[in-house]
Design an enzyme around this catalytic site. Structure first.
Site, mmCIF file in Angstrom:
data_model
loop_
_atom_site.group_PDB
_atom_site.id
_atom_site.type_symbol
_atom_site.label_atom_id
_atom_site.label_comp_id
_atom_site.label_asym_id
_atom_site.label_seq_id
_atom_site.Cartn_x
_atom_site.Cartn_y
_atom_site.Cartn_z
ATOM 1 N N PHE A 116 24.387 35.716 50.146
ATOM 2 C CA PHE A 116 25.305 36.250 49.145
ATOM 3 C C PHE A 116 24.585 37.294 48.311
ATOM 4 O O PHE A 116 23.356 37.248 48.156
ATOM 5 C CB PHE A 116 25.823 35.125 48.242
ATOM 6 N N GLN A 236 32.620 42.950 35.122
ATOM 7 C CA GLN A 236 32.246 43.152 36.522
ATOM 8 C C GLN A 236 33.415 43.626 37.382
ATOM 9 O O GLN A 236 34.508 43.059 37.333
ATOM 10 C CB GLN A 236 31.727 41.847 37.115
ATOM 11 N N HIS A 238 34.306 43.836 41.238
ATOM 12 C CA HIS A 238 33.878 43.330 42.543
ATOM 13 C C HIS A 238 34.022 44.469 43.544
ATOM 14 O O HIS A 238 35.049 45.141 43.580
ATOM 15 C CB HIS A 238 34.758 42.145 42.948
ATOM 16 N N LEU A 248 41.168 40.323 46.375
ATOM 17 C CA LEU A 248 39.750 40.164 46.681
ATOM 18 C C LEU A 248 39.465 39.854 48.145
ATOM 19 O O LEU A 248 40.134 39.036 48.754
ATOM 20 C CB LEU A 248 39.188 39.029 45.827
ATOM 21 N N GLU A 251 32.605 38.439 49.070
ATOM 22 C CA GLU A 251 31.275 38.933 49.384
ATOM 23 C C GLU A 251 30.698 38.150 50.572
ATOM 24 O O GLU A 251 29.772 38.590 51.242
ATOM 25 C CB GLU A 251 30.398 38.696 48.151
ATOM 26 N N ARG A 282 26.629 43.135 42.519
ATOM 27 C CA ARG A 282 27.943 43.785 42.543
ATOM 28 C C ARG A 282 28.004 45.087 41.757
ATOM 29 O O ARG A 282 28.694 46.010 42.152
ATOM 30 C CB ARG A 282 28.991 42.806 42.025
ATOM 31 N N HIS A 349 37.135 42.147 38.117
ATOM 32 C CA HIS A 349 36.956 40.805 38.665
ATOM 33 C C HIS A 349 36.538 39.747 37.654
ATOM 34 O O HIS A 349 37.066 38.643 37.663
ATOM 35 C CB HIS A 349 35.927 40.895 39.788
ATOM 36 N N ARG A 391 27.008 39.383 36.602
ATOM 37 C CA ARG A 391 26.950 38.063 37.236
ATOM 38 C C ARG A 391 26.672 38.185 38.729
ATOM 39 O O ARG A 391 27.202 39.070 39.388
ATOM 40 C CB ARG A 391 28.294 37.343 37.024
#
Length: 577
Positions: A116, A236, A238, A248, A251, A282, A349, A391
């Site tokens: 990730f 953030q 994404h 979405l 990831e 991100r 996001h 994050r």
């Protein structure tokens, strides 16, 4: 109507349910007040996984996870929070598994883990398999698992109750006021401890992965009351939202080997993050995508997006490990990821900022960490700050369980020794006046029009790339929108299921959190994490290695104080991947 419970949790997503469950396990009388039926909460939309250094696939250590979290947060992460988190998320995942969460398995029967973004081994040398997952619907499984545990513990649920006020008097939290959607009636809730776990506010932006309900209600209510919001400038985006919808795509698709490509077919992330490429954090990936498009390498007739390519992966990997996003792509875009790359662009996001708290979820009201007795927050609504300026993927689901659990335990123990506070019908007054004012208004402004203008202008002036000029322009736009908001009217004057009234209230909250975000972004003259100022492109640790606390003075006027970052074993270094 009046209700009384020792611990009342606002919100029934992952954080709210974790809080409620652990408070009940401590023996408290617990209730959850939520504007959605619990399993409809937005945690259910989380896809990729929950990162924990279990080391099931390869060597891993909590110290590495802590380092990745701090570096991912561009050194604005409080390192005590990152340490607590990296250790306790391991227990949390195992506990979820014991509750019956159906994680994917390795052939040896252990919980499967995938790569990730931003999660590495050996202090950043290579990507690591850390994200424990249940296909690409991990959040859904967490939500269902926690909800059934809450039902088992006989926790009381007030579903489809919209909180309109948190009663704080003499600096102490005493209760809540909530609007019952089904009847239009206002209810008074008495509590010894209140935990805010009401989620984020992505609906301030036009293109977002967030559900229609994510409107920052409780952040706005506390902000209006003079409590600060921390680090609101850090929002953030994404990287992989289905273009142009913003829905979405996890990831996890890149964790399984997916590649981002531009119009020339180049794997462009090699230029921006040579070591971990498409699995960079991100904020970096979203900016890289915007730059590719800006420099003319975008795809499609308008050259306005890039592509996520999964076509080189074995079909069974895509169908078995990424079933939901494969379906989304087929349904919403008519694109089959097995056969062709999927059009993607960044989508709003997650809020790194929110209601400032201690490591036990206690809400604090100033830079000296002065606690508001009886008031707690957890999850996306809170700011511990675990996520700093950006994050890492999967750390939200870990955050919900780790800090939800902590808030629940502390709130229940606090309630054991606390008393209820006297509340009267008078406490319903401010909420009733606000609702009557909207219902009786003959103004000409319409909620949907104002909301669309807010979302478009935030997208244009305060999203991935920012400048002082655009943010200043947005300050003026928000002032004007707040002024026009005073003149909104609604057609539905009824009491039962008045969704038009709810949307009018929610627009008020969206305007408040937008104000906190834009003023904080204009105030921070550096680039760090998700906050990228083109007029101040460098990170400035000398002046800005500190948390923003934004206080509302009046509409269009915000005051700032600053809280030091809790540093520790990891010295701030330049952030390269």
């Amino acid at each position: 109507m009046a209700h009384r419970h020792e611990v009342i949790v606002v919100g029934a997503g992952g954080a709210g349910l974790a809080t409620a469950l652990y408070a009940a396990r401590e023996g408290a009388d617990v209730a959850v007040v939520t504007k959605l039926y619990p399993t409809r909460s937005h945690t259910g939309a989380a896809q990729g996984g929950i990162g924990a250094a279990l080391g099931n696939v390869e060597e891993d250590h909590w110290e590495w996870h802590m380092f990745d979290t701090v570096k991912g947060g561009d050194y604005l992460t409080d390192q005590d929070a990152a340490e607590v988190f990296a250790k306790e998320v391991i227990e949390a995942v195992i506990e979820l598994e014991h509750m019956g969460l159906p994680f994917d398995r390795l052939p040896n029967g252990k919980i499967a883990q995938r790569r990730f973004g931003g999660h590495t081994k050996d202090w950043g040398k290579a990507p690591v398999h850390r994200a424990a997952h249940a296909a690409d619907r991990t959040g859904h499984m967490i939500l269902q698992t926690l909800y059934q545990q809450c039902v088992k513990h006989n926790i009381t649920f007030y579903n489809e109750f919209h909180v309109t006020d948190v009663i704080i008097e003499d600096g102490v939290a005493k209760g809540l006021v909530a609007l019952e959607l089904a009847t239009g009636e206002l209810h008074l809730f008495q509590a010894k401890a209140i935990v805010i776990a009401s989620g984020g506010f992505g609906r301030i932006y036009k293109v977002t992965s967030n559900a229609y309900t994510l409107t920052g209600d409780l952040q706005a209510i506390l902000y209006r009351k003079g409590l600060p919001l921390e680090d609101m400038e850090f929002y953030q985006f994404h990287p992989t939202g289905l273009y142009p919808l913003g829905i979405l795509l996890t990831e996890g698709a890149r964790g399984e080997g997916g590649i981002l490509r531009n119009a020339l077919g180049e794997r462009f992330m090699e230029r921006y993050a040579p070591t971990i490429k498409d699995l960079a954090p991100r904020d970096l990936v979203s900016r890289a995508m915007y730059l590719e498009v800006r420099e003319g390498r975008g795809c499609g007739p308008k050259k306005d997006h890039v592509l996520l390519d999964l076509t080189h992966l074995p079909p069974e990997v895509i169908e078995k490990k990424l079933p939901d996003i494969t379906e989304f792509s087929r349904i919403y875009l008519g694109v089959d990821p097995l056969k062709e790359p999927v059009p993607v662009m960044p989508t709003a996001h997650y809020a790194m900022g929110g209601i400032p708290t201690t490591l036990w979820g206690q809400v604090i009201k100033d830079e000296k960490n002065t606690v508001v007795p009886g008031l707690y927050a957890a999850g996306e609504a809170a700011c511990v700050s675990l996520h700093g300026a950006n994050r890492l993927g999967t750390n939200s689901l870990g955050d919900l369980v780790v800090f939800g659990r902590r808030a629940g335990i502390h709130a229940a123990r606090f309630a054991k020794d606390a008393d209820y506070h006297e509340l009267t019908e008078e406490h319903l007054g401010p909420s009733r006046e606000r609702i009557e004012r909207i219902k009786n208004s003959t103004g000409k402004e319409k909620v949907a029009v104002l909301r669309a203008e807010l979302q478009q202008s935030m997208m244009d002036n305060a999203s991935v790339f920012r400048t002082g000029e655009l943010l200043q322009k947005q300050v003026e736009i928000l002032k004007e929108l707040m002024d026009r908001y005073k003149r909104i009217s609604i057609d539905d004057k009824g009491d039962a299921y008045n969704t038009e009234l709810v949307e009018a209230l929610e627009l008020g909250y969206l305007l408040e959190v937008s104000e906190a975000l834009v003023h904080s972004a204009l105030n921070r003259t550096e680039s760090r994490g998700a906050h990228a100022r083109e007029d101040y492109p460098e990170r400035d640790d000398e002046n800005w290695l500190k948390h923003t606390l934004a206080y509302k003075v009046e509409d269009g006027k915000v005051a700032f104080r600053y809280k030091p970052v809790v540093l520790g074993r990891f010295e701030p270094k330049p952030r390269t991947y």
